[in-house]
Write a protein that holds these residues in place. Structure first.
Motif, PDB file in Angstrom:
ATOM      1  N   LEU A   1      25.850   8.661  -9.674  1.00  9.34           N
ATOM      2  CA  LEU A   1      25.410   7.126  -9.230  1.00  9.34           C
ATOM      3  C   LEU A   1      26.236   6.181 -10.030  1.00  9.34           C
ATOM      4  CD1 LEU A   1      21.596   7.249  -8.299  1.00  9.34           C
ATOM      5  CD2 LEU A   1      23.273   7.681  -6.890  1.00  9.34           C
ATOM      6  N   GLY A   2      26.750   5.216  -9.403  1.00  6.26           N
ATOM      7  CA  GLY A   2      27.477   4.042 -10.182  1.00  6.26           C
ATOM      8  C   GLY A   2      27.107   2.951  -9.787  1.00  6.26           C
ATOM      9  N   LEU A   3      27.293   1.910 -10.531  1.00  6.46           N
ATOM     10  CA  LEU A   3      27.079   0.313 -10.567  1.00  6.46           C
ATOM     11  C   LEU A   3      28.378  -0.329 -10.611  1.00  6.46           C
ATOM     12  CD1 LEU A   3      25.028  -2.255  -9.812  1.00  6.46           C
ATOM     13  CD2 LEU A   3      24.910  -1.998 -12.507  1.00  6.46           C
ATOM     14  N   ASN A   4      28.783  -0.898  -9.762  1.00  5.52           N
ATOM     15  CA  ASN A   4      29.928  -2.082 -10.106  1.00  5.52           C
ATOM     16  C   ASN A   4      29.447  -3.301 -10.720  1.00  5.52           C
ATOM     17  OD1 ASN A   4      31.717  -4.457  -9.565  1.00  5.52           O
ATOM     18  ND2 ASN A   4      33.112  -2.882  -8.655  1.00  5.52           N
ATOM     19  N   THR A   5      29.644  -3.683 -11.889  1.00  3.46           N
ATOM     20  CA  THR A   5      29.222  -4.628 -12.807  1.00  3.46           C
ATOM     21  C   THR A   5      29.694  -5.716 -12.500  1.00  3.46           C
ATOM     22  OG1 THR A   5      30.754  -4.139 -14.472  1.00  3.46           O
ATOM     23  CG2 THR A   5      28.864  -2.692 -14.490  1.00  3.46           C
ATOM     24  N   ARG A   6      30.527  -5.918 -11.679  1.00  2.00           N
ATOM     25  CA  ARG A   6      31.032  -7.261 -11.354  1.00  2.00           C
ATOM     26  C   ARG A   6      30.407  -7.842  -9.786  1.00  2.00           C
ATOM     27  NH1 ARG A   6      35.625  -8.903 -13.795  1.00  2.00           N
ATOM     28  NH2 ARG A   6      35.531  -8.188 -16.010  1.00  2.00           N
ATOM     29  N   THR A   7      30.492  -6.879  -8.883  1.00  2.00           N
ATOM     30  CA  THR A   7      29.767  -7.383  -7.545  1.00  2.00           C
ATOM     31  C   THR A   7      28.337  -6.811  -7.336  1.00  2.00           C
ATOM     32  OG1 THR A   7      30.608  -5.136  -6.660  1.00  2.00           O
ATOM     33  CG2 THR A   7      31.986  -6.917  -6.817  1.00  2.00           C
ATOM     34  N   GLY A   8      28.018  -5.825  -8.128  1.00  2.00           N
ATOM     35  CA  GLY A   8      26.524  -5.202  -7.916  1.00  2.00           C
ATOM     36  C   GLY A   8      26.444  -4.143  -6.899  1.00  2.00           C
ATOM     37  N   ARG A   9      27.629  -3.592  -6.541  1.00  2.00           N
ATOM     38  CA  ARG A   9      27.476  -2.513  -5.429  1.00  2.00           C
ATOM     39  C   ARG A   9      26.970  -1.548  -6.111  1.00  2.00           C
ATOM     40  NH1 ARG A   9      30.197  -2.748  -0.805  1.00  2.00           N
ATOM     41  NH2 ARG A   9      30.954  -0.953  -0.765  1.00  2.00           N
ATOM     42  N   PHE A  10      26.147  -0.594  -5.212  1.00  2.00           N
ATOM     43  CA  PHE A  10      25.717   0.669  -5.754  1.00  2.00           C
ATOM     44  C   PHE A  10      26.219   1.795  -4.938  1.00  2.00           C
ATOM     45  CE2 PHE A  10      21.942   3.654  -6.494  1.00  2.00           C
ATOM     46  CZ  PHE A  10      21.976   3.825  -7.651  1.00  2.00           C
ATOM     47  N   ILE A  11      26.912   2.822  -6.017  1.00  2.00           N
ATOM     48  CA  ILE A  11      27.882   3.618  -5.148  1.00  2.00           C
ATOM     49  C   ILE A  11      27.321   5.240  -5.467  1.00  2.00           C
ATOM     50  CG2 ILE A  11      30.083   4.397  -4.900  1.00  2.00           C
ATOM     51  CD1 ILE A  11      31.081   1.741  -6.221  1.00  2.00           C
ATOM     52  N   LEU A  12      27.323   5.798  -4.313  1.00  2.00           N
ATOM     53  CA  LEU A  12      26.991   7.317  -4.639  1.00  2.00           C
ATOM     54  C   LEU A  12      28.402   8.085  -4.697  1.00  2.00           C
ATOM     55  CD1 LEU A  12      25.298  10.035  -4.231  1.00  2.00           C
ATOM     56  CD2 LEU A  12      25.330   9.705  -2.056  1.00  2.00           C
TER      57      LEU A  12
END
Length: 570
Positions: A174-185
């Motif tokens: 799991l990943g978090l874009n630290t600029r946009t807050g998008r949560f990615i699988l």
């Protein structure tokens, strides 16, 4: 899949997922892509400037059968490694060490200058005759361009928050874009962890902003991969061992220290002197004996002197030959060249003046020793999960040489594994739980800032583990760490996505701190010269009970398991 899409903002599927875009991660991605795998890189910063090579690394160790390339052959270097009773004898070190030259030539092909026009290397024999100068500060920039040329998909500004498993195998992350807050699988057939060393465990009293400005290692490498691997059930080893470094009084000179050590005349000790100009290495030899020579014994002496209020201490290169003084400057041209400007503006000239030192700081867990256990193919104990670079434990082969070599091997073997595997199912419940763990820091009612909690953990480790360890203090420290986890961690509150990243880092630092303390508590002896693991209640090595024994730990559910095993059984 429809249920997952309601939990995450994006689903990315690939053959090989590389977590961390530093030297090891870039080489892993390049190697996997070269074997036909679809590759995705997840990098918390930006692959153009990330990890310890952000501003270049000035040296690399080469072992080669041709004495014109290196006076040390892979076979000779491997033999010396195997003399270490803590080395896993199953690792094909001759093969691994021989690959480093090929990887350095890869860097040169990408535009990183390594050799002179006549094909020769500039040797920096201060620590090892196998060490040569890297004549390029743009390793990361050129590696990023190579990723682009190979069409490797890169997710910059994306922090890995958790590894995902299914049936005891890795299924993605799991990943978090630290600029946009998008949560990615990220779904992947194989995953390579290349998140670097574990820093920020102890306070850096010398550096401003708690060590974010002046530090010898990238502060973004704070144990994210160690913690995620631990939570996923992978084995970690040797987490008790620390790497300390001596900081100059003027932090502008910090980055020159590594160049200085590699540039010193062969056979001379580290040029550290007391206020009367006496070499500390000579004092150590007089007091402790020849076994305490080297950085370990020297730093034990420094620690004792500073603890007792003796000082000041200085680095003194004023008597060095001009050739070696020039090597220091040349090293800085290739690693953090901004330091040369700092030195000039600060009026510091190490050719004519001594440089005062300040204090010993805990830089990170010991490189090549502490970390996620890997075998010769970079496999961890969790099927489908590979590790490379400074996160890898038990290899005794690290820094630039280890990063590019292990990284390439991890990418190759991960691609082979992926070619014979399918994407595993992903548990929507685990993904939802992972999302809730992340975003409750934004949505909760706590009032504790990440810097407050990080400093609390650092001071706790300094007080209850530190450079001189004993059982009662560490047991009390373990109790206090439990209180931090139960009472303070739930109070963390992030105001934005950047603070969310830092808050997640602090949670990872807490996991690594607990592993560090438990391992230090378990090893009831002093091991290795100096203060890498110094037990004042067990002040000597216990060769009968601990020689060749590794502390291995992993998590099963909510329980932490610990085993003491020979290295080839971990």
């Amino acid at each position: 899949m429809r249920e997952l899409e309601n939990i995450v903002d994006e689903v990315v599927a690939t053959d090989v997922l590389v977590i961390g875009g530093g030297l090891a991660g870039c080489f892993a991605a390049i190697a996997a892509r070269g074997r036909g795998a679809d590759v995705v890189v997840m990098e918390k910063a930006d692959v153009r400037r990330s990890g310890d090579a952000t501003f270049g690394i000035d040296h690399v160790g080469l072992r080669h059968d041709d004495p014109r390339i290196s006076p040390v052959s892979p076979k000779e270097a491997a033999r010396k490694l195997r003399e270490n009773p803590f080395v896993d004898q199953r690792i094909p070190y001759e093969e691994v060490l021989a690959e480093t030259y090929d990887r350095v030539m890869d860097l040169e092909r990408m535009g990183c200058k390594v050799r002179r026009a006549d094909g020769s290397f500039i040797r920096t024999p201060g620590i090892s005759p196998a060490t040569v100068l890297m004549m390029s500060v743009d390793q990361k920039k050129n590696l990023a361009q190579e990723l682009g040329r190979l069409k490797v998909k890169v997710h910059n500004r994306t922090m890995m928050t958790d590894l995902l498993t299914y049936g005891g195998r890795v299924a993605g992350a799991l990943g978090l874009n630290t600029r946009t807050g998008r949560f990615i699988l990220f779904r992947a057939k194989a995953v390579v962890l290349a998140t670097g060393k574990a820093t920020r465990l102890y306070p850096n009293h010398q550096a401003p902003l708690g060590g974010f400005v002046v530090q010898g290692s990238s502060p973004a490498c704070c144990g994210d991969g160690h913690a995620a691997a631990f939570r996923a059930g992978a084995r970690l080893v040797n987490m008790e061992f620390s790497r300390y470094t001596l900081t100059p009084k003027n932090p502008a000179w910090w980055s020159s220290k590594g160049s200085m050590l590699h540039s010193k005349p062969p056979g001379l000790p580290e040029p550290l002197v007391d206020s009367r100009g006496r070499l500390l290495a000579e004092l150590v030899q007089e007091e402790k004996g020849i076994d305490m020579l080297g950085t370990g014994g020297l730093y034990r002496k420094v620690w004792e002197m500073l603890k007792d209020g003796q000082g000041p201490l200085f680095y003194d290169m004023t008597s060095w030959p001009e050739e070696n003084q020039k090597l220091i400057t040349l090293g800085n041209v290739c690693e953090r060249p901004i330091v040369l400007r700092y030195l000039r503006e600060s009026g510091i000239d190490y050719r004519t003046h001594r440089v005062e030192t300040s204090s010993l700081i805990h830089r990170c867990l010991e490189l090549g020793v502490s970390g996620v256990k890997i075998d010769g193919q970079c496999r961890t104990s969790l099927p489908g999960l590979y590790a490379a670079g400074d996160i890898a434990g038990g290899t005794f082969f690290s820094a630039l040489s280890g990063a590019i070599t292990w990284g390439h091997r991890a990418g190759r073997f991960a691609a082979e594994y992926a070619a014979c595997s399918e994407l595993l199912p992903v548990d929507p419940g685990a993904v939802a739980e992972g999302r809730e763990r992340v975003f409750r820091l934004l949505e909760g009612t706590g009032n504790l800032h990440w810097q407050e909690l990080e400093k609390t953990i650092q001071l706790l480790l300094e007080d209850y583990v530190g450079a001189a360890r004993n059982e009662p203090r560490m047991r009390r420290g373990r109790e206090l760490l439990r209180e931090v986890r139960e009472k303070l961690l739930p109070q963390l509150k992030a105001a934005n996505y950047h603070e969310l990243m830092r808050s997640l880092e602090v949670g990872n630092i807490l996991d690594v701190a607990e592993m560090h303390l438990l391992s230090a508590l378990t090893r009831r002896e002093t091991r290795f010269p100096g203060i890498r693991h110094y037990r004042i209640d067990y002040p000597h090595p216990d060769e009968e009970n601990w020689r060749g024994k590794i502390v291995s730990l992993w998590r099963e559910g909510e329980d932490i398991r610990i085993e003491i095993l020979p290295p080839d059984q971990t």
